[in-house]
Design a protein around this motif. Structure first.
Motif, PDB file in Angstrom:
ATOM      1  N   VAL A 194       0.841  -1.183  -0.054  1.00 39.40           N
ATOM      2  CA  VAL A 194      -0.034   0.119  -0.193  1.00 39.40           C
ATOM      3  C   VAL A 194       0.916   1.281  -0.173  1.00 39.40           C
ATOM      4  CG1 VAL A 194      -1.751   1.337   1.326  1.00 39.40           C
ATOM      5  CG2 VAL A 194      -1.684  -1.110   1.280  1.00 39.40           C
ATOM      6  N   LEU A 195       0.485   2.251  -0.875  1.00 41.09           N
ATOM      7  CA  LEU A 195       1.415   3.675  -0.936  1.00 41.09           C
ATOM      8  C   LEU A 195       0.593   4.496  -0.221  1.00 41.09           C
ATOM      9  CD1 LEU A 195       2.431   3.547  -4.546  1.00 41.09           C
ATOM     10  CD2 LEU A 195       3.596   2.711  -2.700  1.00 41.09           C
ATOM     11  N   LEU A 196       1.195   5.373   0.605  1.00 43.70           N
ATOM     12  CA  LEU A 196       0.326   6.187   1.531  1.00 43.70           C
ATOM     13  C   LEU A 196       1.095   7.824   1.464  1.00 43.70           C
ATOM     14  CD1 LEU A 196       0.826   3.374   3.466  1.00 43.70           C
ATOM     15  CD2 LEU A 196      -1.227   4.403   4.569  1.00 43.70           C
ATOM     16  N   ALA A 214       5.640  15.896   6.143  1.00 44.15           N
ATOM     17  CA  ALA A 214       5.018  15.033   5.328  1.00 44.15           C
ATOM     18  C   ALA A 214       5.832  13.837   5.185  1.00 44.15           C
ATOM     19  CB  ALA A 214       4.771  15.947   3.881  1.00 44.15           C
ATOM     20  N   TRP A 215       5.082  12.750   4.799  1.00 46.53           N
ATOM     21  CA  TRP A 215       5.763  11.455   4.779  1.00 46.53           C
ATOM     22  C   TRP A 215       5.099  10.793   3.314  1.00 46.53           C
ATOM     23  CZ3 TRP A 215       9.561  11.001   8.329  1.00 46.53           C
ATOM     24  CH2 TRP A 215       9.469  11.926   9.448  1.00 46.53           C
ATOM     25  N   ARG A 216       5.841  10.184   2.754  1.00 54.12           N
ATOM     26  CA  ARG A 216       5.494   9.266   1.625  1.00 54.12           C
ATOM     27  C   ARG A 216       5.879   7.848   1.947  1.00 54.12           C
ATOM     28  NH1 ARG A 216       6.843  11.111  -4.097  1.00 54.12           N
ATOM     29  NH2 ARG A 216       5.715   9.395  -4.721  1.00 54.12           N
ATOM     30  N   MET A 217       5.083   6.694   2.095  1.00 56.32           N
ATOM     31  CA  MET A 217       5.429   5.600   2.601  1.00 56.32           C
ATOM     32  C   MET A 217       5.153   4.438   1.985  1.00 56.32           C
ATOM     33  SD  MET A 217       4.543   6.784   6.619  1.00 56.32           S
ATOM     34  CE  MET A 217       5.285   5.304   7.405  1.00 56.32           C
ATOM     35  N   SER A 218       5.683   3.416   1.878  1.00 57.12           N
ATOM     36  CA  SER A 218       5.310   1.996   0.894  1.00 57.12           C
ATOM     37  C   SER A 218       5.276   1.109   2.145  1.00 57.12           C
ATOM     38  CB  SER A 218       6.192   1.646   0.058  1.00 57.12           C
ATOM     39  OG  SER A 218       5.873   0.379  -0.633  1.00 57.12           O
ATOM     40  N   VAL A 219       3.858   0.773   2.477  1.00 60.27           N
ATOM     41  CA  VAL A 219       3.735  -0.414   3.606  1.00 60.27           C
ATOM     42  C   VAL A 219       3.363  -1.895   3.066  1.00 60.27           C
ATOM     43  CG1 VAL A 219       2.356  -0.735   5.757  1.00 60.27           C
ATOM     44  CG2 VAL A 219       3.303   1.724   5.161  1.00 60.27           C
ATOM     45  N   GLU A 234       8.432   1.235   4.498  1.00 57.12           N
ATOM     46  CA  GLU A 234       9.668   2.208   3.637  1.00 57.12           C
ATOM     47  C   GLU A 234       9.316   3.431   3.501  1.00 57.12           C
ATOM     48  OE1 GLU A 234      10.625   0.093   0.023  1.00 57.12           O
ATOM     49  OE2 GLU A 234      11.323  -1.723   1.138  1.00 57.12           O
ATOM     50  N   PHE A 235      10.148   4.400   3.642  1.00 59.02           N
ATOM     51  CA  PHE A 235      10.000   5.829   3.521  1.00 59.02           C
ATOM     52  C   PHE A 235      10.520   6.205   1.958  1.00 59.02           C
ATOM     53  CE2 PHE A 235       9.727   5.308   8.046  1.00 59.02           C
ATOM     54  CZ  PHE A 235       8.811   6.363   8.361  1.00 59.02           C
TER      55      PHE A 235
END
Length: 237
Positions: A194-196, A214-219, A234-235
């Motif tokens: 999931v990309l958030l 702000a954060w962009r994360m791959s969970v 992962e950030f």
């Protein structure tokens, strides 16, 4: 003398003619009586017995044809009804099959969407917990993150949990996280990525006062028992 002979011959001829006519009349009367007797024996009215035998035979033939056509007419009707019933039955079965297939496909799509939504929801909940730490309840917040984790991420976070709590308590940090958007990138069985896009506000003893980040994360989420949990974070730059 000749005149007498002629008159006598004429008289004889007339007498013979009369006898012949009488015999013919008697023969006709006898024939009529015979027909009447035959008609009574057959149970037919005497008047109808006078009909021409040829006409009677024709009528009998027509009656026979009508008698033969009537059963064929009924069988034809029964056959048409049977065909109609068969067609209606086939159409009904086909409709039921199509409806059944549509229902199965609809249920499959609904189940798939529910599964995808569950993956995204697990990632959102884990990220919000990870970005929301209050030094006043740091141990409970860290434990909440561990409860929403599994696999490699849980192992790594467990090893650094005590240091994480100490840092939050010493800096009197309060972070509040929110997820702005989330989308499923891919799924495979009981796992999904999931990309958030998330953000957090930070307040601490070093002077930060609800500073936004702000954060962009791959969970990556995976099934752990009956629940989906974070297995990798992962950030993303």
């Amino acid at each position: 003398m000749a005149a007498d002979v002629n008159e006598e011959a004429v008289s004889e001829a007339l007498a013979e003619l009369a006898e012949a006519e009488a015999a013919e009349a008697e023969a006709r009367a006898e024939a009529a009586r015979a027909k009447a007797t035959a008609a009574r024996l057959r149970g037919v009215e005497p008047d109808s017995a006078d009909e021409d035998p040829a006409d009677a035979d024709a009528e009998g033939a027509e009656g026979a044809e009508d008698g033969e056509l009537e059963p064929r007419g009924w069988w034809a009707r029964i056959g048409a009804v049977a065909v109609a019933v068969a067609v209606v039955t086939i159409l009904a079965i086909a409709s039921m099959v199509v409806t059944g297939l549509m229902l199965v496909e609809h249920q499959r799509v609904v189940a798939q969407r529910a599964h995808q939504a569950e993956l995204v929801a697990a990632a959102r909940e884990g990220v919000i917990a990870l970005l929301s730490i209050d030094y006043n309840r740091a141990k409970a917040d860290v434990q909440h993150v561990l409860d929403l984790s599994t696999g490699t991420f849980k192992d790594d976070f467990t090893r650094g949990a005590e240091d994480f709590v100490k840092t939050a308590e010493q800096s009197k940090a309060v972070t509040v996280g929110t997820v702005k958007s989330a989308a499923l990138e891919k799924e495979s069985g009981d796992t999904g990525v999931v990309l958030l896009a998330a953000s957090s506000t930070v307040t601490n003893a070093n002077g930060a006062h609800q500073d936004p980040r702000a954060w962009r994360m791959s969970v990556t989420v995976a099934r752990d028992g009956a629940q989906y949990k974070m297995s990798n974070v992962e950030f993303v730059p």
